[in-house]
Design a protein around this motif. Structure first.
Motif, PDB file in Angstrom:
ATOM      1  N   ILE A 299      25.280  28.022   9.110  1.00  0.00           N
ATOM      2  CA  ILE A 299      26.324  27.067   8.733  1.00  0.00           C
ATOM      3  C   ILE A 299      27.238  27.669   7.668  1.00  0.00           C
ATOM      4  O   ILE A 299      28.464  27.567   7.754  1.00  0.00           O
ATOM      5  CB  ILE A 299      25.692  25.752   8.238  1.00  0.00           C
ATOM      6  CG1 ILE A 299      24.950  25.061   9.387  1.00  0.00           C
ATOM      7  CG2 ILE A 299      26.762  24.825   7.650  1.00  0.00           C
ATOM      8  CD1 ILE A 299      24.099  23.888   8.948  1.00  0.00           C
ATOM      9  N   GLU A 300      26.645  28.299   6.652  1.00  0.00           N
ATOM     10  CA  GLU A 300      27.453  28.905   5.585  1.00  0.00           C
ATOM     11  C   GLU A 300      28.392  29.971   6.155  1.00  0.00           C
ATOM     12  O   GLU A 300      29.579  30.011   5.811  1.00  0.00           O
ATOM     13  CB  GLU A 300      26.548  29.522   4.522  1.00  0.00           C
ATOM     14  CG  GLU A 300      27.310  30.208   3.398  1.00  0.00           C
ATOM     15  CD  GLU A 300      26.409  30.767   2.313  1.00  0.00           C
ATOM     16  OE1 GLU A 300      26.891  31.639   1.546  1.00  0.00           O
ATOM     17  OE2 GLU A 300      25.239  30.348   2.226  1.00  0.00           O
ATOM     18  N   LYS A 301      27.870  30.824   6.998  1.00  0.00           N
ATOM     19  CA  LYS A 301      28.691  31.885   7.595  1.00  0.00           C
ATOM     20  C   LYS A 301      29.827  31.294   8.414  1.00  0.00           C
ATOM     21  O   LYS A 301      30.991  31.716   8.293  1.00  0.00           O
ATOM     22  CB  LYS A 301      27.820  32.786   8.470  1.00  0.00           C
ATOM     23  CG  LYS A 301      28.574  33.934   9.120  1.00  0.00           C
ATOM     24  CD  LYS A 301      27.634  34.792   9.953  1.00  0.00           C
ATOM     25  CE  LYS A 301      28.402  35.923  10.640  1.00  0.00           C
ATOM     26  NZ  LYS A 301      27.491  36.758  11.487  1.00  0.00           N
ATOM     27  N   HIS A 302      29.520  30.297   9.229  1.00  0.00           N
ATOM     28  CA  HIS A 302      30.549  29.651  10.056  1.00  0.00           C
ATOM     29  C   HIS A 302      31.627  29.007   9.205  1.00  0.00           C
ATOM     30  O   HIS A 302      32.826  29.194   9.435  1.00  0.00           O
ATOM     31  CB  HIS A 302      29.886  28.597  10.955  1.00  0.00           C
ATOM     32  CG  HIS A 302      30.859  27.693  11.649  1.00  0.00           C
ATOM     33  ND1 HIS A 302      31.289  26.500  11.096  1.00  0.00           N
ATOM     34  CD2 HIS A 302      31.513  27.807  12.835  1.00  0.00           C
ATOM     35  CE1 HIS A 302      32.140  25.921  11.919  1.00  0.00           C
ATOM     36  NE2 HIS A 302      32.294  26.696  12.978  1.00  0.00           N
ATOM     37  N   ASP A 303      31.220  28.232   8.197  1.00  0.00           N
ATOM     38  CA  ASP A 303      32.182  27.502   7.372  1.00  0.00           C
ATOM     39  C   ASP A 303      33.081  28.444   6.582  1.00  0.00           C
ATOM     40  O   ASP A 303      34.286  28.219   6.456  1.00  0.00           O
ATOM     41  CB  ASP A 303      31.448  26.545   6.432  1.00  0.00           C
ATOM     42  CG  ASP A 303      30.734  25.430   7.180  1.00  0.00           C
ATOM     43  OD1 ASP A 303      30.964  25.289   8.389  1.00  0.00           O
ATOM     44  OD2 ASP A 303      29.934  24.710   6.546  1.00  0.00           O
ATOM     45  N   LYS A 304      32.508  29.518   6.055  1.00  0.00           N
ATOM     46  CA  LYS A 304      33.311  30.489   5.310  1.00  0.00           C
ATOM     47  C   LYS A 304      34.303  31.204   6.223  1.00  0.00           C
ATOM     48  O   LYS A 304      35.481  31.381   5.868  1.00  0.00           O
ATOM     49  CB  LYS A 304      32.401  31.514   4.628  1.00  0.00           C
ATOM     50  CG  LYS A 304      31.769  31.034   3.337  1.00  0.00           C
ATOM     51  CD  LYS A 304      31.016  32.181   2.671  1.00  0.00           C
ATOM     52  CE  LYS A 304      30.562  31.821   1.275  1.00  0.00           C
ATOM     53  NZ  LYS A 304      29.848  32.942   0.618  1.00  0.00           N
ATOM     54  N   GLN A 305      33.853  31.623   7.393  1.00  0.00           N
ATOM     55  CA  GLN A 305      34.730  32.330   8.324  1.00  0.00           C
ATOM     56  C   GLN A 305      35.860  31.431   8.798  1.00  0.00           C
ATOM     57  O   GLN A 305      37.018  31.858   8.876  1.00  0.00           O
ATOM     58  CB  GLN A 305      33.933  32.856   9.520  1.00  0.00           C
ATOM     59  CG  GLN A 305      33.030  34.028   9.191  1.00  0.00           C
ATOM     60  CD  GLN A 305      32.225  34.504  10.390  1.00  0.00           C
ATOM     61  OE1 GLN A 305      32.085  33.799  11.397  1.00  0.00           O
ATOM     62  NE2 GLN A 305      31.680  35.713  10.296  1.00  0.00           N
TER      63      GLN A 305
END
Length: 405
Positions: A299-305
């Motif tokens: 989730i963190e990776k998706h939201d940041k990207q």
């Protein structure tokens, strides 16, 4: 569970607004609910609806097991030492007010200091204003840089041996950046102070380990992480919670009552007077299961990207001013479009099916820092896609052309 086709789990997204597919970009205010959470609420009300802790009949036993089971899920989610460190509240606001009203008013005196920042949501500012007024403690602000952030050096200069409480957001709901709360906690503890962290915008987007952060209190809301509204959590170190007095009195939080005095139950129930938010807690537990199945790292990776993608697309639009640093945003971007008032912008975007937030975002001191009366905010979550961002950008460009006429 992968993020591919995750939108299918959210029934509310399958609708049109003014003839356009809904693009929901107001997640920092509240997130949508997956089918699992909706079904868990329905199951409780259809099959297990009863008060908890009080009954010996089957429905009450099932409701109690589900309610206390949710507490264990929260404790595991945060890596708390024990579920007794988890108190259910109405939300982040209630959690912070509980600490301010019970702990802070008991320990603060004239000459003591409460340290916060001007980037705080009003829920993590107003309670400390009131404590300072009531106890004659001094409210101190960590100085902000031009971009709205603060340096760890300024934190070290602001916190002193007179500081009793440090209250700071983990992730700003305007800037979207994460503050170094682990370092701040170490500085606070070096001076004998405790730290309370507003985790409303962090818990939905990243793994939170309260033992690793070594924070004394941590507050967050269920509705910003796919859970129901009206349910929140206060994590607190056991030794601090044990020395605090409850601020609400009534059924379920007592051990013994006579005509002129009473004693309280052990943690955490002494802070949960009256019928608790049973369905909300169960729904929050289901939301935690849902997020853990996806993976907080994912989730963190998706939201940041996705946020970085949106920022790069927005940079291509003339007259867009974005607030905060260029990098490191967790799921949101706050901006203005030329001289268009944010409320007008949000209204026009709504006609294209784009839902964003406009206003001061409960951060008027930060708006004052930026010399802006209001801003617009687009915030993203696990069900948003690059296609959503592209539609948002197209609507922004059309809005810009509309106000040029």
């Amino acid at each position: 569970m992968k993020l591919i086709n995750i939108r299918k789990q959210f029934p509310i997204l399958n609708q049109e607004i003014y003839g356009h597919p809904l693009v929901y970009l107001d997640n920092a205010a509240s997130t949508q609910k997956p089918l699992q959470v909706i079904e868990s609420l329905q199951q409780y009300y259809e099959q297990d609806n009863a008060n908890v802790h009080r009954g010996v009949h089957t429905l009450s036993s099932r409701a109690t097991d589900a309610y206390e089971g949710a507490r264990k899920k929260v404790a595991n989610f945060l890596n708390a030492k024990t579920e007794k460190e988890v108190t259910f509240t109405r939300g982040t606001t209630s959690s912070i007010n509980l600490v301010a009203s019970s702990y802070a008013r008991a320990v603060c005196n004239e000459g003591d200091e409460i340290v916060i920042s001007a980037m705080e949501h009003h829920s993590n500012l107003l309670p400390w204003q009131q404590v300072a007024k009531a106890t004659k403690a001094k409210l101190k602000y960590i100085p902000l840089q031009n971009d709205g952030t603060f340096s760890i050096g300024d934190v070290e200069k602001t916190i002193t041996d007179h500081t009793k409480i440090v209250a700071i957001s983990h992730v700003s709901n305007v800037l979207g950046i994460a503050n170094p709360v682990k370092q701040i906690a170490a500085i606070a503890h070096k001076h004998g102070a405790i730290i309370i962290v507003d985790g409303a915008q962090s818990v939905p987007h990243m793994k939170v380990d309260v033992q690793d952060l070594n924070c004394d209190f941590y507050a967050f809301s269920g509705h910003k992480m796919c859970g129901p509204t009206g349910i929140g959590v206060l994590y607190g170190k056991k030794q601090l919670l044990e020395q605090m007095e409850p601020i609400e009195f009534g059924g379920e939080m007592i051990n013994h009552v006579d005509l002129y005095d009473a004693s309280w139950k052990e943690l955490p129930w002494k802070f949960e007077g009256g019928t608790p938010i049973i369905a909300g807690a169960i729904g929050l537990g289901t939301a935690i299961d849902f997020l853990k199945a996806i993976g907080l790292d994912t989730i963190e990776k998706h939201d940041k990207q996705l946020t970085s993608y949106a920022v790069e697309r927005m940079k291509q639009i003339e007259d867009v001013r974005m607030y905060g640093p260029d990098d490191g945003r967790f799921g949101l971007v706050t901006f203005n479009l030329g001289k268009v008032h944010p409320h007008d912008l949000a209204t026009v975007l709504d006609t294209y099916g784009i839902a964003i937030r406009a206003g001061h975002h409960c951060c008027q001191p930060l708006m004052l820092h930026f010399e802006a009366s209001a801003t617009a905010r687009a915030s993203f979550y696990l069900y948003n896609t690059e296609e959503d961002v592209d539609r948002f950008i197209l609507a922004l460009e059309k809005t810009k052309e509309f106000f040029k006429k």
